[in-house]
Scaffold this motif. Structure first.
Motif, PDB file in Angstrom:
ATOM      1  N   LYS A   1     154.193  67.234  14.298  1.00  0.00           N
ATOM      2  CA  LYS A   1     155.011  66.850  15.450  1.00  0.00           C
ATOM      3  C   LYS A   1     154.265  65.748  16.173  1.00  0.00           C
ATOM      4  O   LYS A   1     153.133  65.949  16.608  1.00  0.00           O
ATOM      5  CB  LYS A   1     155.112  68.035  16.414  1.00  0.00           C
TER       6      LYS A   1
ATOM      7  N   LEU B   1     154.314  62.521  19.094  1.00  0.00           N
ATOM      8  CA  LEU B   1     154.993  61.877  20.217  1.00  0.00           C
ATOM      9  C   LEU B   1     154.514  60.434  20.321  1.00  0.00           C
ATOM     10  O   LEU B   1     153.319  60.162  20.292  1.00  0.00           O
ATOM     11  CB  LEU B   1     154.678  62.621  21.523  1.00  0.00           C
TER      12      LEU B   1
ATOM     13  N   ILE C   1     159.065  58.373  23.649  1.00  0.00           N
ATOM     14  CA  ILE C   1     159.304  58.220  25.081  1.00  0.00           C
ATOM     15  C   ILE C   1     159.187  56.730  25.384  1.00  0.00           C
ATOM     16  O   ILE C   1     158.171  56.108  25.078  1.00  0.00           O
ATOM     17  CB  ILE C   1     158.297  59.029  25.922  1.00  0.00           C
TER      18      ILE C   1
ATOM     19  N   ARG D   1     151.937  51.570  31.676  1.00  0.00           N
ATOM     20  CA  ARG D   1     152.479  52.663  32.496  1.00  0.00           C
ATOM     21  C   ARG D   1     151.835  54.003  32.123  1.00  0.00           C
ATOM     22  O   ARG D   1     151.949  54.976  32.848  1.00  0.00           O
ATOM     23  CB  ARG D   1     154.003  52.736  32.298  1.00  0.00           C
TER      24      ARG D   1
ATOM     25  N   PHE E   1     149.066  61.855  30.731  1.00  0.00           N
ATOM     26  CA  PHE E   1     150.174  62.146  29.805  1.00  0.00           C
ATOM     27  C   PHE E   1     149.656  62.547  28.426  1.00  0.00           C
ATOM     28  O   PHE E   1     150.205  63.425  27.777  1.00  0.00           O
ATOM     29  CB  PHE E   1     151.091  60.927  29.612  1.00  0.00           C
TER      30      PHE E   1
ATOM     31  N   THR F   1     150.257  70.756  24.967  1.00  0.00           N
ATOM     32  CA  THR F   1     151.454  71.515  24.564  1.00  0.00           C
ATOM     33  C   THR F   1     151.421  71.895  23.092  1.00  0.00           C
ATOM     34  O   THR F   1     152.270  72.644  22.629  1.00  0.00           O
ATOM     35  CB  THR F   1     152.766  70.716  24.786  1.00  0.00           C
TER      36      THR F   1
ATOM     37  N   ILE G   1     151.440  69.549  20.581  1.00  0.00           N
ATOM     38  CA  ILE G   1     151.929  68.440  19.748  1.00  0.00           C
ATOM     39  C   ILE G   1     150.741  67.889  18.945  1.00  0.00           C
ATOM     40  O   ILE G   1     149.629  67.761  19.475  1.00  0.00           O
ATOM     41  CB  ILE G   1     152.593  67.367  20.644  1.00  0.00           C
TER      42      ILE G   1
ATOM     43  N   LYS H   1     141.841  70.751  28.935  1.00  0.00           N
ATOM     44  CA  LYS H   1     142.299  70.884  30.319  1.00  0.00           C
ATOM     45  C   LYS H   1     141.262  70.246  31.264  1.00  0.00           C
ATOM     46  O   LYS H   1     141.616  69.542  32.207  1.00  0.00           O
ATOM     47  CB  LYS H   1     142.483  72.373  30.655  1.00  0.00           C
TER      48      LYS H   1
ATOM     49  N   ASP I   1     155.923  60.167  37.085  1.00  0.00           N
ATOM     50  CA  ASP I   1     155.109  61.123  36.329  1.00  0.00           C
ATOM     51  C   ASP I   1     155.938  62.368  35.991  1.00  0.00           C
ATOM     52  O   ASP I   1     155.914  62.850  34.865  1.00  0.00           O
ATOM     53  CB  ASP I   1     153.880  61.547  37.154  1.00  0.00           C
TER      54      ASP I   1
ATOM     55  N   ILE J   1     158.435  61.681  33.181  1.00  0.00           N
ATOM     56  CA  ILE J   1     157.813  61.540  31.859  1.00  0.00           C
ATOM     57  C   ILE J   1     157.246  62.882  31.387  1.00  0.00           C
ATOM     58  O   ILE J   1     157.402  63.271  30.232  1.00  0.00           O
ATOM     59  CB  ILE J   1     156.744  60.427  31.880  1.00  0.00           C
ATOM     60  N   LEU J   2     156.616  63.612  32.318  1.00  0.00           N
ATOM     61  CA  LEU J   2     156.076  64.928  31.934  1.00  0.00           C
ATOM     62  C   LEU J   2     157.195  65.860  31.483  1.00  0.00           C
ATOM     63  O   LEU J   2     157.026  66.640  30.545  1.00  0.00           O
ATOM     64  CB  LEU J   2     155.306  65.551  33.106  1.00  0.00           C
TER      65      LEU J   2
ATOM     66  N   GLU K   1     159.809  65.081  29.893  1.00  0.00           N
ATOM     67  CA  GLU K   1     160.130  64.738  28.499  1.00  0.00           C
ATOM     68  C   GLU K   1     159.077  65.327  27.553  1.00  0.00           C
ATOM     69  O   GLU K   1     159.394  65.864  26.495  1.00  0.00           O
ATOM     70  CB  GLU K   1     160.165  63.215  28.312  1.00  0.00           C
ATOM     71  N   ILE K   2     157.805  65.194  27.967  1.00  0.00           N
ATOM     72  CA  ILE K   2     156.719  65.729  27.131  1.00  0.00           C
ATOM     73  C   ILE K   2     156.884  67.237  26.956  1.00  0.00           C
ATOM     74  O   ILE K   2     156.832  67.768  25.847  1.00  0.00           O
ATOM     75  CB  ILE K   2     155.339  65.414  27.780  1.00  0.00           C
ATOM     76  N   TYR K   3     157.128  67.934  28.071  1.00  0.00           N
ATOM     77  CA  TYR K   3     157.261  69.398  27.997  1.00  0.00           C
ATOM     78  C   TYR K   3     158.476  69.804  27.178  1.00  0.00           C
ATOM     79  O   TYR K   3     158.454  70.805  26.456  1.00  0.00           O
ATOM     80  CB  TYR K   3     157.365  69.996  29.407  1.00  0.00           C
TER      81      TYR K   3
ATOM     82  N   TYR L   1     159.687  68.345  24.628  1.00  0.00           N
ATOM     83  CA  TYR L   1     159.360  68.234  23.200  1.00  0.00           C
ATOM     84  C   TYR L   1     158.295  69.259  22.815  1.00  0.00           C
ATOM     85  O   TYR L   1     158.404  69.928  21.794  1.00  0.00           O
ATOM     86  CB  TYR L   1     158.895  66.817  22.881  1.00  0.00           C
ATOM     87  N   GLY L   2     157.269  69.397  23.663  1.00  0.00           N
ATOM     88  CA  GLY L   2     156.173  70.315  23.352  1.00  0.00           C
ATOM     89  C   GLY L   2     156.594  71.778  23.425  1.00  0.00           C
ATOM     90  O   GLY L   2     155.939  72.647  22.871  1.00  0.00           O
ATOM     91  N   GLY L   3     157.689  72.042  24.130  1.00  0.00           N
ATOM     92  CA  GLY L   3     158.194  73.415  24.189  1.00  0.00           C
ATOM     93  C   GLY L   3     157.566  74.267  25.264  1.00  0.00           C
ATOM     94  O   GLY L   3     157.848  75.453  25.388  1.00  0.00           O
ATOM     95  N   LYS L   4     156.637  73.713  26.048  1.00  0.00           N
ATOM     96  CA  LYS L   4     156.065  74.479  27.162  1.00  0.00           C
ATOM     97  C   LYS L   4     155.468  73.549  28.203  1.00  0.00           C
ATOM     98  O   LYS L   4     155.207  72.380  27.930  1.00  0.00           O
ATOM     99  CB  LYS L   4     155.002  75.451  26.661  1.00  0.00           C
TER     100      LYS L   4
ATOM    101  N   VAL M   1     152.288  72.710  30.575  1.00  0.00           N
ATOM    102  CA  VAL M   1     150.844  73.027  30.548  1.00  0.00           C
ATOM    103  C   VAL M   1     150.145  72.443  31.772  1.00  0.00           C
ATOM    104  O   VAL M   1     150.610  71.498  32.364  1.00  0.00           O
ATOM    105  CB  VAL M   1     150.165  72.464  29.279  1.00  0.00           C
TER     106      VAL M   1
END
Ligand SMILES: Cc1cc2nc3c(=O)[nH]c(=O)nc-3n(C[C@H](O)[C@H](O)[C@H](O)COP(=O)(O)OP(=O)(O)OC[C@H]3O[C@@H](n4cnc5c(N)ncnc54)[C@H](O)[C@@H]3O)c2cc1C
Ligand code: SF4
Ligand code: SF4
Ligand code: SF4
Ligand code: FES
Lengths: 253, 561
Positions: free
Chosen positions: A6, A8, A37, A44, A49, A56, A58, A146, B546, B549-550, B552-554, B556-559, B561
């Motif tokens: 997967k 991105l 995206i 940007r 990100f 997540t 990915i 994290k 932010d 965009i986040l 969209e990330i979540y 796709y990522g399914g959660k 974080v």
């Protein structure tokens, strides 16, 4: 079943997104593993990100912008590159830097777009699934990433990367230009320290621990932990919670 | 902003694009799937969403289901976003509450052997699009004054045509030519296909047009040194004969044409008995051709590994000059060695017929067996005879391509537009916006885009002038509302470090008298660099926040974080 990564992709509107469209218009085929995206410029892309994406689960992140000198906004891709190199430096600490890639694709390079995407997908396929994907994730890696996310969110690291081009390519407030090697040495040290500090903060936000406990958990030299803890204490981010025999225990404020 | 508090009510329209999308993936099933996503209250699939019927379906959807966000999953925002934004706006939905999902150009068209995977990819992309749409905010565009002046760079046929057309419409127009004389390639040519008009007569007519128009200012021996600003308000520095002039310009047209290719190393080119077509034109003009055995070789330096393209004017140039040579003296032997002959349309094909009738000899060669030019003979392998032909010559003429100018790159960077791989200027879209660049207010015409003949250069000159006048015929211009923003509620985060000021490429950020950070919205281009860099996350990039965009990330990522 074989592993299908997967991925991105962050694509800038003017070059790489247009190049991706051109690949389609020219019916150039490539594997369907990447989701996109669209951002106006690669500049940007907040480094946060990239860490969020990896957290997540990915498997890989691809940042694509205009070729150097061709950014629609003049220099956004240079800023993007600086931030990306920083992200890679962090990820290298945990040997995760090959899961992110930065490349340039122009609006006329449909074939090149398909090629670099295919190559990145292959590289991630070879590396296998991210340890942060699926049910049983690698918690230590998660905590490390994290802590990195928190590092690139911190004002100290952001000030350094935000000023990097001015300091090394133009000149600093005192009218002098810092040689790139000198800057890199300072930057590398800051990256390492900030990571350790953020890692300490992360551990102390759920547990009360001694320097020795932390050294064991983070697999680092106790003297290095102690040094960074003193900095954190002076910044008012951690404090003594209690004393266990002779050993002070710390917590996050 | 009432939309902020309003619950998102999202409508998703999935386009089949005839069979372009629907031929590979099931758009009905995608519409059904979209219904299951958060905040989606209505979905529909359309045969062609951009058709009258499709747009009516969107409008009805908004009306009947009280939609406040609209998604179209179809081709690409680069071509169709303006149309759909306009459509939702007409139905009372703010245009920035529209979101595009690309499932054609970046999906069905490039995964044709993977229908299942392409379907899954479309699902993910719609899921991400819906997540972003829920976070979108209404924005207003800003209106700024436009200066009704035009700058045309390059004084060849196309530039002169465009400049004259604009000046004729009453716009103050500046024509910049770096040489001492106007004319470009035309200056050297003898007679022109397709009507054998003398080049100098056409040139004189064009020059008269531009010189006699009082709205038109010609700057020769002039170069553009710097361009700043934006559509309607470009600040241009021109150096003319060593002096600097400052101009405020509304629109810019690029008509810089091409350069010539010197075929050093090809067939022993020497500029004497082995010359280019361009050099032959000069000789014809000066009545200076003595040779009696003339051999022309086509595609010299084009359609090879170094230059893949066809220069498009050289076949016709060879036919034209072969006929002229024959007319001047029917005893002259003229042979043309070619790979393919490019004579489209009735006019051009007629030249070929006439050349054959006049006795011009045509010999095909293949790039695998290139002809070789020796002392007095040219050797060319003939596939049909299966043997080498030996043709005597006293003048060998090489048909070389028009190539891009060396300094196109510098100009392209100044006006922030792209070049294609051969160094020619790349338009915004080859079919939908052929005269435009992606950068607002900048246009292109003539052989600056790729080699074209004079008829085409003139058509393009008019076309670009027409496109440009659509902007400067208005007093004002609308500037995108999607810009950088430092909201009052984030002021407490800002420490005044000034890093944002330093990274902004457009100098849109400053400190005001109160020492507060201030962003000038009309100068901001919305690149987002300041937002990505801000030390304390105080700056918001509208339409690409932010949070957006986040989300969209979540998605796709399914959660989260
Ligand atoms: C040998 C030969 C024969 C030809 N015969 C024919 C024919 O018979 N019929 C026909 O239809 N076509 C013919 N052509 C093609 C014809 O020359 C072109 O179609 C025509 O010249 C294109 O005009 P243009 O305005 O696009 O570019 P150009 O003629 O190349 O003019 C561009 C101008 O821009 C100027 N310029 C470039 N860069 C800058 C800059 N940065 N700043 C300021 N000024 C700049 C240049 O000095 C030049 O004056 C022939 C071409 C060749 C080479
Ligand atoms: S909206 Fe786009 S995808 Fe749909 S029919 Fe029109 S061109 Fe095709
Ligand atoms: S970078 Fe952020 S914190 Fe620094 S001055 Fe700009 S807005 Fe303020
Ligand atoms: S978004 Fe780009 S152009 Fe706008 S203020 Fe920020 S850096 Fe400058
Ligand atoms: S617009 Fe493509 S990198 Fe800036």
């Amino acid at each position: 079943m074989t592993f299908e990564p997967k991925i991105l992709g962050f694509l800038c509107n003017w070059c790489s997104y247009a190049g991706a469209d051109l690949a389609g218009v020219s019916r150039i085929q490539y594997p369907p593993n990447m989701r996109v995206i669209r951002v106006m410029c690669s500049g940007r892309i907040n480094p946060v990100f990239i860490f969020k994406t990896l957290l997540t689960g990915i498997d890989g992140v691809f940042v694509l912008g205009c070729h150097p000198g061709d950014c629609h906004y003049l220099e956004g891709n240079y800023e993007a590159e600086k931030k990306f190199i920083m992200v890679q430096k962090f990820l290298k600490i945990v040997d995760f830097d090959k899961r992110v890639r930065l490349d340039w694709v122009s609006a006329s390079e449909g074939a090149r777009f398909a090629k670099v995407v295919s190559e990145f997908i292959d590289s991630i396929r070879e590396q296998g699934p991210s340890p942060l994907s699926g049910e049983n994730i690698d918690q230590e890696l998660f905590n490390n990433l994290k802590a990195m996310e928190n590092s690139v969110s911190s004002d100290r690291i952001r000030a350094l990367v935000g000023r990097q081009r001015k300091i090394t390519e133009v000149e600093n407030e005192y009218g002098e230009k810092v040689p790139i090697d000198e800057f890199n040495a300072i930057f590398d040290e800051a990256i390492h320290d900030e990571f350790v500090r953020q890692r300490i903060l992360l551990s102390l936000s759920t547990k009360v621990l001694s320097v020795k406990d932390l050294a064991a958990e983070l697999k680092l030299d106790p003297s290095e932990i102690l040094e960074n803890m003193l900095t954190l204490k002076s910044r008012g981010e951690i404090d003594y919670q209690s004393i266990d025999g002779n050993t002070p225990l710390y917590m996050r404020i | 902003m009432s939309d902020k508090e309003e619950e998102p009510r999202i409508g998703v329209f999935v386009c089949s694009c005839g069979s372009n999308i629907g031929g590979l993936i099931d758009v009905k099933a995608l519409a059904e799937f979209s219904k299951t996503l958060p905040n989606v209250v209505f979905t529909e699939d359309n045969l062609y969403t951009c058709s009258e019927t499709g747009l009516a379906q969107i409008k009805n959807g908004i009306k009947d289901h009280n939609l406040n966000r609209v998604i179209v999953a179809s081709c690409t925002p680069r071509t169709h976003e303006p149309l759909f934004r306009d459509c939702v706006k007409k139905e009372g939905v703010n245009e920035y509450l529209f979101n595009f999902v690309n499932i054609r150009d970046q999906n069905t068209w490039c995964h044709q052997k993977y229908p299942e995977e392409a379907f899954d990819k479309a699902k993910d992309l719609i899921r991400m699009g819906v997540a972003k749409a829920a976070k979108l905010e209404a924005l207003e565009n800003i209106i700024v004054d436009a200066t009704p002046t035009a700058l045309v760079i390059g004084g060849g046929v196309s530039g002169m045509t465009a400049a004259h057309s604009l000046a004729n419409q009453g716009f103050e127009t500046h024509l910049i030519e770096r040489e001492t004389e106007l004319g470009g390639r035309l200056k050297t040519l003898y007679k022109l296909f397709p009507n054998d008009q003398e080049a100098q007569i056409l040139l004189e007519n064009l020059k008269k047009n531009v010189q006699s128009n009082e709205n038109l200012k010609i700057h020769t021996s002039a170069q553009v040194k710097n361009i700043e600003g934006f559509v309607g308000n470009f600040e241009v520095k021109v150096e003319e004969n060593g002096n600097i002039i400052d101009l405020t310009i509304g629109v810019i047209l690029v008509a810089v044409g091409t350069s010539l290719f010197t075929p050093t190393g090809y067939f022993g080119y020497d500029g004497k008995t082995r010359i280019t077509q361009y050099e032959l034109e000069s000789k014809l003009k000066n009545n200076d051709v003595k040779a009696r055995d003339i051999v022309m070789i086509q595609c010299v330096g084009s359609r090879n590994n170094e230059r893949l393209y066809c220069s498009s004017v050289c076949c016709m140039t060879a036919l034209k000059n072969a006929l002229i040579l024959k007319e001047n003296n029917p005893e002259t032997n003229v042979s043309i060695l070619f790979r393919d002959l490019y004579t489209p349309g009735t006019h051009y094909e007629d030249y070929y017929r006439r050349a054959r009738e006049a006795g011009v000899v045509f010999v095909e060669y293949s790039p695998e067996k290139m002809p070789s030019v020796e002392e007095n003979l040219i050797k060319v392998h003939n596939e049909y005879l299966g043997e080498d032909l030996l043709i005597p010559y006293d003048l060998c003429v090489l048909s070389t391509p028009l190539v891009s100018n060396n300094d196109n790159k510098a100009l392209a960077q100044m006006i922030k537009v792209p070049l294609e791989e051969n160094g020619f200027f790349l338009e915004a879209h080859v079919k939908l916006r052929p005269m435009d660049f992606a950068t607002d207010g900048v246009f292109v015409c003539g052989s600056a885009k790729w080699p074209v003949d004079i008829t085409e250069s003139i058509s393009q000159g008019y076309a670009a002038a027409a496109r440009a006048s659509t902007i400067i015929s208005h007093d004002t211009i609308e500037v995108e509302g999607a810009t950088s923003f430092l909201p009052d509620y984030n002021r407490n985060l800002c420490t005044g470090c000034e890093v944002c000021i330093k990274v902004c490429p457009y100098k849109a950020i400053n400190k005001n008298e109160e020492d507060d950070i201030e962003i000038t919205q009309v100068l901001c281009k919305g690149c987002g660099v300041c937002g990505a860099t801000c030390i304390n996350h105080a700056i918001i990039i509208r339409h690409f926040t932010d949070q957006q965009i986040l989300s969209e990330i979540y998605a796709y990522g399914g959660k989260e974080v």
